[in-house]
Design an enzyme around this catalytic site. Structure first.
Site, PDB file in Angstrom:
ATOM      1  N   HIS A   1     -37.906 -18.345 -51.410  1.00  0.00           N
ATOM      2  CA  HIS A   1     -37.762 -18.826 -52.783  1.00  0.00           C
ATOM      3  C   HIS A   1     -37.223 -20.258 -52.790  1.00  0.00           C
ATOM      4  CE1 HIS A   1     -38.020 -15.038 -55.313  1.00  0.00           C
ATOM      5  NE2 HIS A   1     -38.007 -14.540 -54.083  1.00  0.00           N
TER       6      HIS A   1
ATOM      7  N   GLU B   1     -33.404 -18.995 -49.880  1.00  0.00           N
ATOM      8  CA  GLU B   1     -33.464 -20.011 -50.930  1.00  0.00           C
ATOM      9  C   GLU B   1     -33.523 -21.377 -50.257  1.00  0.00           C
ATOM     10  OE1 GLU B   1     -33.728 -19.546 -54.143  1.00  0.00           O
ATOM     11  OE2 GLU B   1     -33.176 -17.434 -54.402  1.00  0.00           O
TER      12      GLU B   1
ATOM     13  N   HIS C   1     -41.915 -15.964 -57.624  1.00  0.00           N
ATOM     14  CA  HIS C   1     -41.857 -16.844 -58.795  1.00  0.00           C
ATOM     15  C   HIS C   1     -42.897 -17.950 -58.588  1.00  0.00           C
ATOM     16  CE1 HIS C   1     -37.463 -15.384 -59.090  1.00  0.00           C
ATOM     17  NE2 HIS C   1     -38.185 -14.738 -59.980  1.00  0.00           N
TER      18      HIS C   1
ATOM     19  N   GLU D   1     -42.273 -21.864 -57.571  1.00  0.00           N
ATOM     20  CA  GLU D   1     -41.477 -22.185 -56.382  1.00  0.00           C
ATOM     21  C   GLU D   1     -42.435 -22.469 -55.233  1.00  0.00           C
ATOM     22  OE1 GLU D   1     -38.716 -18.955 -55.993  1.00  0.00           O
ATOM     23  OE2 GLU D   1     -37.781 -19.357 -57.939  1.00  0.00           O
TER      24      GLU D   1
END
Length: 331
Positions: free
Chosen positions: A148, A211, A53, A56
């Site tokens: 991410h 994450e 993405h 990010e």
């Protein structure tokens, strides 16, 4: 090439596409694809990805900080590495994606959407893994970390999401995740179109989506929050010591998925709802026409709530914590 990120952001080929240091050789495969091979024999292979993405940025900064001393010859390399910046056009634009969420297109799902940058990129990344991890590789260890950041804030600032896997997770892999400072691990129970599911299913890699905080623009990330993850990655790459594990991550499993099917979809959660917010049994979570999503277990925790996804995509996951007493609603 001294700076993998800057070279990728230029959008062109490096003037010199391959080279070496005293410790390794490197080769630019394609935009945002760099292979590094140590000169000494190793058994560990690592796919190290970020920017699936494009908005990010903290993982991208961490990746570049780790790769730069390797490319400059300051650090040795202890694994064969494929470094991946997943969606360079979106990264340059500062957007999550340009046409379609790249992390829903792996495993051939790119064939199910119209031709676009993300569909072609998913195919290219699948091909790159096939080249990096050929069949009959002997006893090499295969790990994949896809870095991410989340759209929302979270009660767990650092957590990992592991794909469906019918094989036991290696103990040293789970220990590494704890050493990286992850506060929680989420275990999928169904297949998906993510990069980590593809690498796990097709190449038997131990794979995890890491994450790390909330999505912010370049220059606004507090990378000190992810010092343990940085140090744990340095341990893999350079052979340095792993951080000490101070607390084991909490384990969650996916209990149900909320999917948006139409323009009538309504998610009954505000923009301020954090990841891992708990909801009691019977709570109405979302509705889509005649379909209703309720909390089924005694308590469920939401992950990745997002009402703005395209039709047919996941608008949220509901989790239960392993070891927590659960009791499903009667059908």
């Amino acid at each position: 090439m001294q700076d993998f990120l800057q070279q990728t952001l230029t959008g062109g080929m490096p003037r010199v596409p391959k080279g070496e240091t005293d410790f390794l050789s490197w080769q630019w495969w394609d935009e945002g694809l760099l292979e590094l091979v140590p000169k000494a024999p190793v058994n560990q292979t690592l796919v190290f990805s970020a920017a699936i993405h494009g908005n990010e940025t903290a993982p991208v900064e961490i990746m570049n900080l780790l790769l730069t001393p390797l490319l400059s010859g300051e650090k040795p390399l202890q694994a064969r590495v494929l470094a991946v910046l997943g969606n360079p056009p979106a990264l340059r634009a500062g957007k999550r994606y340009l046409n379609y969420d790249l992390n829903r297109l792996f495993g051939g799902r790119w064939q199910q959407v119209e031709d676009c940058d993300e569909a072609r990129r998913a195919l290219r990344l699948e091909q790159a893994l096939e080249l990096f991890w050929p069949p009959c590789a002997g006893d090499e260890t295969r790990w994949h970390f896809d870095l991410h950041t989340a759209i929302r804030g979270s009660y767990h600032a650092r957590f990992g999401v592991l794909p469906q896997n019918n094989r036991p997770w290696p103990a040293d892999f789970l220990h590494w995740l704890a050493a990286a400072g992850l506060e929680a691990l989420v275990f999928h129970r169904a297949p998906g179109g993510t990069f980590t599911h593809f690498s796990c299913e097709h190449f038997h890699a131990a794979s995890c989506t890491l994450e790390l905080g909330k999505a912010l623009p370049f220059g606004e990330n507090d990378l000190s929050q992810f010092a343990a993850a940085h140090q744990a990655l340095a341990a893999l790459l350079y052979g340095e010591a792993l951080p000490v594990v101070h607390e084991k991550p909490r384990h969650y499993r996916v209990a149900q998925q909320i999917t948006r099917h139409s323009d009538r979809f309504v998610l009954h959660m505000g923009k301020e709802t954090l990841n891992f917010t708990a909801f009691p049994q019977g709570t109405l979570l979302a509705e889509d026409g005649d379909q209703r999503y309720y909390v089924q277990q005694a308590r469920e925790y939401v992950l990745f709530p997002n009402p703005n996804v395209a039709s047919g995509l996941r608008a949220g996951l509901m989790l239960v914590e392993e070891g927590e007493q659960t009791r499903a609603l009667p059908l």
